[in-house]
Structures are given as structure tokens and as C-alpha cells.
Design a protein around this motif. Structure first.
Motif: not given
Length: 137
Positions: A13-14, A17, A20-21, A46, A119
Motif C-alpha cells: 500500500h505504501r 501511494c 502514484k505521488n 499519506a 510520508s
């Protein structure tokens, strides 16, 4: 301290994310800079704090026992990790004041799983995480 070969339950999941960023940063740039994109990915909000609830509960509990910001407990940690625990601590104390009957573990669970302002990872570490993710897929 994390044990060798330990599994991070939120790692995928991290990575999703952060990727995506990273991609969004690249799309916004007129002149492509991967260095800037890694920095932007690290600094973007985040969906949660990237630490396990169990680890955060242990650290926050130790910090609360010291009745300070827990500076001795946070000594030796990288600055980003230290900032993360300070933010979790601040939110935990505020929530504990609102809900004194609520167990500390439940409060920390809520805090860790709430949106984080960034993050709390360095840009070079984000680069490593994304490289490792790319190798796995």
C-alpha cells in the motif's frame, strides 16, 4: 528496531501511494526531474502513518511514561522518523484528553490509520522503495 526479514504489512500500500505521488509529480513538471519527483512523493500527504500500530504503541507508551516529548526515546532515530513519532505523540495526547477512558492502543491505532501530512520518508529512501517494488513486479 525492526528485525531482519520482518514483513511490513502495509508495504505494498505504501509503495502504491508513493508511486502514484511520484507519477503525479512527473506529470506536473514541464522539465522532468526524477529527483524532484522523489522529493514530491516523500512530501505528499499519506493516507496513514507508515508504521505498524504495535510499534507506534510501544514508542508512544514509552514517550508518555517520560511525560515529555520522549527525546531520549527518539534519540538516534532519523529526523523523518523522529518527526513522525512526534506527530503521532501530539495527536495521541490530544485524543487521550478527549477520550480518557479509551485504551492507549486503540487511540494509537486510530492515529496511525488517520491521514498523515507527509510520508515521513526521505527522498532517497522513497527512490529505494520504488526500485524494490519495480524489481518485485
Amino acid at each position: 528496531m525492526k528485525k531482519k526479514n520482518s514483513i511490513c504489512e502495509f508495504a505494498s500500500h505504501r509503495s502504491e501511494c508513493l508511486l502514484k505521488n511520484f507519477r503525479e509529480s512527473l506529470a506536473r513538471q514541464s522539465q522532468i526531474s526524477k529527483i524532484k519527483a522523489f522529493q514530491d512523493a516523500a512530501e505528499a500527504p499519506a493516507p496513514r502513518f507508515w508504521v505498524s500500530e504495535a510499534r507506534a504503541t510501544r514508542i508512544i507508551s514509552q514517550m508518555m511514561k517520560n511525560e515529555r516529548t520522549g527525546s531520549e526515546i527518539l534519540e538516534g532515530m532519523h529526523s523523518e522518523k523522529r518527526k513522525m513519532y512526534e506527530e503521532i505523540y501530539r495527536r495521541t495526547v490530544a485524543m487521550k484528553e478527549e477520550h480518557p477512558e479509551m485504551p492507549l492502543g486503540d487511540i494509537v491505532f486510530e492515529v496511525v490509520n488517520s491521514p498523515a501530512p507527509c510520508s515521513y520518508l526521505s527522498a532517497p529512501y522513497v527512490r529505494i522503495l520504488l526500485a524494490v517494488q519495480r524489481l518485485r513486479h
